[in-house]
Every structure is written in C-alpha cells, then in structure tokens.
Design a protein around this motif. Sequence first.
Motif, PDB file in Angstrom:
ATOM      1  N   LEU A  77      16.951 -10.321   3.130  1.00  0.00           N
ATOM      2  CA  LEU A  77      16.427 -11.618   2.288  1.00  0.00           C
ATOM      3  C   LEU A  77      16.116 -11.307   0.557  1.00  0.00           C
ATOM      4  CD1 LEU A  77      13.497 -12.643   4.614  1.00  0.00           C
ATOM      5  CD2 LEU A  77      15.785 -13.594   4.705  1.00  0.00           C
ATOM      6  N   LEU A  78      16.827 -10.232   0.345  1.00  0.00           N
ATOM      7  CA  LEU A  78      16.611  -9.743  -1.148  1.00  0.00           C
ATOM      8  C   LEU A  78      17.603  -9.992  -1.963  1.00  0.00           C
ATOM      9  CD1 LEU A  78      14.943  -6.235  -1.293  1.00  0.00           C
ATOM     10  CD2 LEU A  78      13.911  -8.523  -1.768  1.00  0.00           C
ATOM     11  N   ARG A  79      17.439 -10.647  -2.871  1.00  0.00           N
ATOM     12  CA  ARG A  79      18.382 -11.137  -4.047  1.00  0.00           C
ATOM     13  C   ARG A  79      18.388 -10.166  -5.032  1.00  0.00           C
ATOM     14  NH1 ARG A  79      18.258 -15.034  -6.956  1.00  0.00           N
ATOM     15  NH2 ARG A  79      20.626 -15.643  -7.323  1.00  0.00           N
ATOM     16  N   PHE A  80      17.209  -9.412  -5.369  1.00  0.00           N
ATOM     17  CA  PHE A  80      16.985  -8.821  -6.442  1.00  0.00           C
ATOM     18  C   PHE A  80      16.085  -7.642  -5.787  1.00  0.00           C
ATOM     19  CE2 PHE A  80      15.042  -7.667 -10.479  1.00  0.00           C
ATOM     20  CZ  PHE A  80      15.966  -7.603 -11.348  1.00  0.00           C
ATOM     21  N   PRO A  81      16.224  -6.524  -6.388  1.00  0.00           N
ATOM     22  CA  PRO A  81      15.027  -5.292  -5.662  1.00  0.00           C
ATOM     23  C   PRO A  81      13.651  -5.869  -6.088  1.00  0.00           C
ATOM     24  CG  PRO A  81      16.901  -4.498  -7.277  1.00  0.00           C
ATOM     25  CD  PRO A  81      17.211  -6.080  -7.693  1.00  0.00           C
ATOM     26  N   ALA A  82      12.988  -5.377  -5.218  1.00  0.00           N
ATOM     27  CA  ALA A  82      11.515  -5.908  -4.994  1.00  0.00           C
ATOM     28  C   ALA A  82      10.464  -4.745  -4.681  1.00  0.00           C
ATOM     29  CB  ALA A  82      11.282  -7.165  -3.992  1.00  0.00           C
ATOM     30  N   THR A  83       9.409  -5.002  -5.371  1.00  0.00           N
ATOM     31  CA  THR A  83       8.362  -3.876  -4.950  1.00  0.00           C
ATOM     32  C   THR A  83       6.968  -4.538  -4.698  1.00  0.00           C
ATOM     33  OG1 THR A  83       7.425  -2.056  -5.785  1.00  0.00           O
ATOM     34  CG2 THR A  83       7.835  -3.561  -7.522  1.00  0.00           C
ATOM     35  N   CYS A  84       5.906  -3.648  -4.560  1.00  0.00           N
ATOM     36  CA  CYS A  84       4.565  -4.550  -4.650  1.00  0.00           C
ATOM     37  C   CYS A  84       3.527  -3.701  -5.402  1.00  0.00           C
ATOM     38  CB  CYS A  84       4.105  -4.379  -3.003  1.00  0.00           C
ATOM     39  SG  CYS A  84       3.885  -2.827  -2.195  1.00  0.00           S
ATOM     40  N   ILE A  85       2.407  -4.270  -5.681  1.00  0.00           N
ATOM     41  CA  ILE A  85       1.482  -3.737  -6.593  1.00  0.00           C
ATOM     42  C   ILE A  85       0.882  -2.185  -6.304  1.00  0.00           C
ATOM     43  CG2 ILE A  85      -0.589  -3.860  -7.922  1.00  0.00           C
ATOM     44  CD1 ILE A  85      -0.280  -6.794  -7.553  1.00  0.00           C
ATOM     45  N   VAL A  86       0.841  -2.158  -5.002  1.00  0.00           N
ATOM     46  CA  VAL A  86       0.150  -0.941  -4.404  1.00  0.00           C
ATOM     47  C   VAL A  86       1.198   0.345  -4.642  1.00  0.00           C
ATOM     48  CG1 VAL A  86      -1.557  -1.920  -2.989  1.00  0.00           C
ATOM     49  CG2 VAL A  86       0.513  -0.948  -1.836  1.00  0.00           C
ATOM     50  N   ALA A  87       2.481  -0.046  -4.694  1.00  0.00           N
ATOM     51  CA  ALA A  87       3.423   0.934  -4.610  1.00  0.00           C
ATOM     52  C   ALA A  87       3.556   1.686  -6.119  1.00  0.00           C
ATOM     53  CB  ALA A  87       4.963   0.291  -4.357  1.00  0.00           C
ATOM     54  N   GLU A  88       3.113   0.530  -7.214  1.00  0.00           N
ATOM     55  CA  GLU A  88       3.194   1.019  -8.795  1.00  0.00           C
ATOM     56  C   GLU A  88       2.040   1.372  -9.120  1.00  0.00           C
ATOM     57  OE1 GLU A  88       6.392   0.413  -9.659  1.00  0.00           O
ATOM     58  OE2 GLU A  88       6.897  -0.249  -7.893  1.00  0.00           O
ATOM     59  N   THR A  89       0.868   1.167  -8.447  1.00  0.00           N
ATOM     60  CA  THR A  89      -0.288   1.860  -9.161  1.00  0.00           C
ATOM     61  C   THR A  89      -1.022   2.813  -8.197  1.00  0.00           C
ATOM     62  OG1 THR A  89      -2.422   1.071 -10.097  1.00  0.00           O
ATOM     63  CG2 THR A  89      -1.576  -0.303  -8.695  1.00  0.00           C
ATOM     64  N   PRO A  90      -1.713   3.763  -8.677  1.00  0.00           N
ATOM     65  CA  PRO A  90      -2.761   4.279  -7.526  1.00  0.00           C
ATOM     66  C   PRO A  90      -3.998   3.756  -7.513  1.00  0.00           C
ATOM     67  CG  PRO A  90      -2.740   5.558  -9.873  1.00  0.00           C
ATOM     68  CD  PRO A  90      -1.891   4.406  -9.995  1.00  0.00           C
ATOM     69  N   GLN A  91      -4.263   2.766  -8.135  1.00  0.00           N
ATOM     70  CA  GLN A  91      -5.874   2.340  -8.296  1.00  0.00           C
ATOM     71  C   GLN A  91      -5.786   1.343  -7.145  1.00  0.00           C
ATOM     72  OE1 GLN A  91      -7.177   0.637 -11.821  1.00  0.00           O
ATOM     73  NE2 GLN A  91      -5.844   1.643 -13.328  1.00  0.00           N
ATOM     74  N   PRO A  92      -7.145   0.948  -6.550  1.00  0.00           N
ATOM     75  CA  PRO A  92      -7.074   0.182  -5.445  1.00  0.00           C
ATOM     76  C   PRO A  92      -6.885  -1.217  -5.891  1.00  0.00           C
ATOM     77  CG  PRO A  92      -9.221   1.053  -6.040  1.00  0.00           C
ATOM     78  CD  PRO A  92      -8.282   1.761  -6.718  1.00  0.00           C
ATOM     79  N   VAL A  93      -6.277  -1.842  -4.922  1.00  0.00           N
ATOM     80  CA  VAL A  93      -5.978  -3.251  -5.511  1.00  0.00           C
ATOM     81  C   VAL A  93      -6.823  -4.268  -4.461  1.00  0.00           C
ATOM     82  CG1 VAL A  93      -4.161  -5.220  -5.521  1.00  0.00           C
ATOM     83  CG2 VAL A  93      -3.706  -2.663  -6.378  1.00  0.00           C
ATOM     84  N   GLU A  94      -7.678  -4.932  -4.957  1.00  0.00           N
ATOM     85  CA  GLU A  94      -8.478  -5.831  -4.114  1.00  0.00           C
ATOM     86  C   GLU A  94      -7.778  -7.282  -4.326  1.00  0.00           C
ATOM     87  OE1 GLU A  94     -10.615  -4.951  -2.018  1.00  0.00           O
ATOM     88  OE2 GLU A  94     -10.860  -2.790  -2.740  1.00  0.00           O
ATOM     89  N   ARG A  95      -7.313  -8.130  -3.490  1.00  0.00           N
ATOM     90  CA  ARG A  95      -6.615  -9.378  -3.616  1.00  0.00           C
ATOM     91  C   ARG A  95      -7.636 -10.420  -4.314  1.00  0.00           C
ATOM     92  NH1 ARG A  95      -3.804 -11.428   1.533  1.00  0.00           N
ATOM     93  NH2 ARG A  95      -5.530 -10.743   2.618  1.00  0.00           N
ATOM     94  N   PRO A  96      -9.028 -10.601  -4.067  1.00  0.00           N
ATOM     95  CA  PRO A  96      -9.734 -11.510  -4.605  1.00  0.00           C
ATOM     96  C   PRO A  96      -9.899 -11.121  -6.243  1.00  0.00           C
ATOM     97  CG  PRO A  96     -11.075 -10.841  -2.618  1.00  0.00           C
ATOM     98  CD  PRO A  96      -9.932  -9.800  -2.678  1.00  0.00           C
ATOM     99  N   ALA A  97     -10.147  -9.613  -6.641  1.00  0.00           N
ATOM    100  CA  ALA A  97     -10.280  -9.561  -7.959  1.00  0.00           C
ATOM    101  C   ALA A  97      -9.259  -9.716  -8.661  1.00  0.00           C
ATOM    102  CB  ALA A  97     -10.752  -8.145  -8.054  1.00  0.00           C
TER     103      ALA A  97
END
Length: 248
Positions: A145-165
């Motif tokens: 389904l990818l037209r362009f390489p993709a990633t996600c936030i947790v793969a790019e930062t060691p910090q915890p990622v909370e969706r509400p914040a």
Amino acid sequence: MGNVQTYAQVGSTNDIVAEWAAGGAPDLSLALADEQTHGRGRAGRRWYSPAGTALAFSILLRPTEEEKHQPFSKFSGLGALAVATALEALYALSPEIKWPNDILLGGRKTAGVLVETAWSGAEPEHIIIGIGINVLPGAVPPPELLRFPATCIVAETPQPVERPALLRQVLEALLAWRETLPDPNFILEWEQRLAFRERPVTLDLGSGGSLHGEIAGLTSEGALNFRCVDGSLRAFPVGELSLRPVRD
Ligand code: BTN
C-alpha cells in the motif's frame, strides 16, 4: 473548540465533519477516531487507519472574513506546520514537510493532511483539515500500500508518545499558526521545513505528466516555486500534485 466527538470506529473523520458542517456546526468542531474503515488521503488515495495505532482527526474551520481572502494553499501549510512544530516541541524531532503537507521524519512519511473545502462562489464557506499521524508501527501501511517510504513516531524518538498529549499539542499549534496566516513569517516557517530543497525532484502533475527540476522554495501565496531543468521558474498552487526525490 466547537463540537468535539471521539469515536472507536468511523468511516472517515473528514466525512463526519463534512456532515456536521452541512448541519451548521461551529468553528473548531473536531472528530477524532481510534480507527477509520475508509480513511481517505490526497488524490483519492486510501489512508491506512488501524485501531489503537495512530491519531486520526478532522477539524472544521469556519473562515473569518480575513481568512476567506487568504490564498487557499496556506490552509494546507497550516495543517503541516501544526504537526511539524508539535513534533519539534514534544519530542525534539526535526520533521520536514514534503510539499504541500506530508510530514517526514528521517525522509519517511509519518503524517499526512487532507484539506477539503466547500466553496460559496469564489470564497471558502468551510474548510476541513484532516490529519493522520502514524504513532505506533501498526499504523505504517504494508509495503503493497506504500507509495513513499513511511515510519511512525515511536520509531524515531526514544521518548514515550502519548496520543492525547500529541493531539493537544497539534491543536494548540494549529490555533497559534492560524492567527499568523496573513503574516509573511507563516510562509517562511513552512518553507524552512521543506524537504528536498535544491535537490533533483520529480513533480507528478496528477494528469499523468511529470516534471523534473528542483524546489526553489514557496511563493508568498504558498505555491511551490519550481525550477525546471531549463532554469525557468514555475509556481504550482496546492492541488493534486505530489513530489518525489530523484534517487541517486
Ligand atoms: C495524505 O497524506 O494523503 C493525507 C492523509 C490524511 C489522513 C487523515 S486521517 C483523518 C482524516 N480522515 C480521513 O479520512 N483522512 C484524514
């Protein structure tokens, strides 16, 4: 904010907000979904939105008289700048914007923005800004389904990622950038974050054609200032165009 609704599952939050808009919903009404079954991307593409992995929301803008006379491309930049600066502020990341409004981390797409407008003659009657952010790896589409390489936030930062914040930060940024739409600095801030500046790129024109050249920057209206291979400059307003780098 206007109306705010959260959903476990919807077709597309942009469609929900479009229905609300038709029914007279106020400025800054917001629909947020944990999962979208028919998430939509730009140029009629699908937006992959599995449960529990992403932020997917749409916000309604009822343009003020001043905003109605802003170049339309700027509303695309508004969503992109809101996401980019939220990622900078929360996680000290360095996102780039693949014009007009894809958010890249390390050159991979992490978020997308779909702006849909209802026109009343030449003026926008309402504007829906739909934002999808890949938070966890499950939000990254499978390769087919990818037209362009993709990633996600947790793969790019060691910090915890909370969706509400993250949602809160993006909304605060969007409200703050909205106030500055008429200011020349708005374009400069968008331009400073552009990916592939002065590098060889291909601009897909939507109609099947494409152009080779370089990104020179943005015009004062938020159109792409594109330097063609013959050295001429052409301005492209936000439309069904997409950019890709020429691989070395
Ligand atoms: C793109 O990059 O093509 C734009 C993607 C926009 C996705 C968001 S998710 C929330 C909102 N609802 C949709 O159906 N699309 C947008």
